[in-house]
Design an enzyme around this catalytic site. Structure first.
Site, PDB file in Angstrom:
ATOM      1  N   LEU A 100       0.866  -1.182   0.000  1.00  0.00           N
ATOM      2  CA  LEU A 100       0.000   0.000   0.000  1.00  0.00           C
ATOM      3  C   LEU A 100       0.902   1.232   0.000  1.00  0.00           C
ATOM      4  CD1 LEU A 100      -2.729  -0.901   2.693  1.00  0.00           C
ATOM      5  CD2 LEU A 100      -2.917  -1.050   0.198  1.00  0.00           C
ATOM      6  N   ASP A 101       0.397   2.331  -0.558  1.00  0.00           N
ATOM      7  CA  ASP A 101       1.152   3.588  -0.538  1.00  0.00           C
ATOM      8  C   ASP A 101       1.297   4.077   0.902  1.00  0.00           C
ATOM      9  OD1 ASP A 101       1.087   3.503  -3.294  1.00  0.00           O
ATOM     10  OD2 ASP A 101      -0.685   4.793  -3.437  1.00  0.00           O
TER      11      ASP A 101
END
Ligand code: URA
Length: 228
Positions: A100-101
């Site tokens: 995930l960012d």
């Protein structure tokens, strides 16, 4: 697997320490001394270190609720690593099954079993990931159809795979996708003229997020097997 990996997965030794042991002649495979670090060994081989038989540790499978401003890398970079939340040894062996960012929150699966994570991240396995998305502008009526057909992301040769969009309110939606290209969700909404302002992963396959932010637990056997 390589002999140095076998040593790391069956002892508390780091990779350089394992290499030193192998090159120093302290490791036997099926009674023969082996000094070549890259030697391939099977999990059934009898590997000894200083005469003691080694047994591989069982694979680990975790779910964690990723806080914002953490990164899915094993080491701290511009933001602290998500792995700082995991109060367990040997974190270096673990990897995330789908990054995930830094600004994205929610469900991350973590393991040291590469075959298992392959089933989660490879698009052809069609493993569904569900994201709760906050949007800058109201969602348009045609977005459901556009995502069902697939949208063109900049620099990609093909349309995105069919995705499901459930509209919660004009600026909040649930998006279900089966692939994980770089910034995929943000780029999908950008492709239809909108912008993601918040992003939270709620579900992967049958596994729903059920731990508090920054907390983790081991997956049950049933949850692990759901990806086999
Ligand atoms: N898609 C994104 O754009 N970012 C994420 O973190 C995950 C999916």
């Amino acid at each position: 697997m390589r002999l140095d990996k076998f040593i790391c997965k069956s002892t508390e030794l780091t990779k350089p320490q394992a290499i030193a042991m192998i090159e120093g002649g302290k490791v036997n495979v099926n009674r023969d001394a082996v000094t070549i670090v890259s030697t391939q060994v099977h999990e059934n081989n009898q590997v000894t270190l200083n005469g003691s038989l080694l047994t591989l540790r069982a694979f680990r499978y975790l779910i964690i609720n990723k806080p914002s401003n953490t990164i899915c890398s094993n080491i701290d970079e511009a933001y602290p690593s998500l792995f700082n939340c995991i109060t367990e040894g040997n974190n270096a062996e673990l990897h995330v099954a789908g990054r995930l960012d830094a600004d994205t929150t929610g469900l991350v699966l973590i393991t040291d079993d590469g075959r298992w994570s392959y089933n989660i991240i490879t698009p052809s396995k069609q493993c569904e990931k569900v994201y709760r998305v906050g949007l800058r502008k109201p969602i348009t009526e045609d977005a459901v159809e556009k995502f069902a057909v697939g949208v063109q992301l900049q620099g990609e040769p093909q349309l995105t795979r069919p995705a499901k969009l459930d509209i919660i309110s004009s600026q909040e939606v649930l998006l279900t996708i089966t692939e994980g290209k770089f910034h995929q969700v943000k780029r999908m909404f950008s492709a239809i003229g909108n912008k993601v302002v918040s992003l939270h992963r709620e579900q992967i396959g049958a596994i729903k997020l059920d731990v508090n932010e920054g907390e983790w637990r081991y997956l049950t056997e049933e949850e692990v097997n759901s990806f086999r």
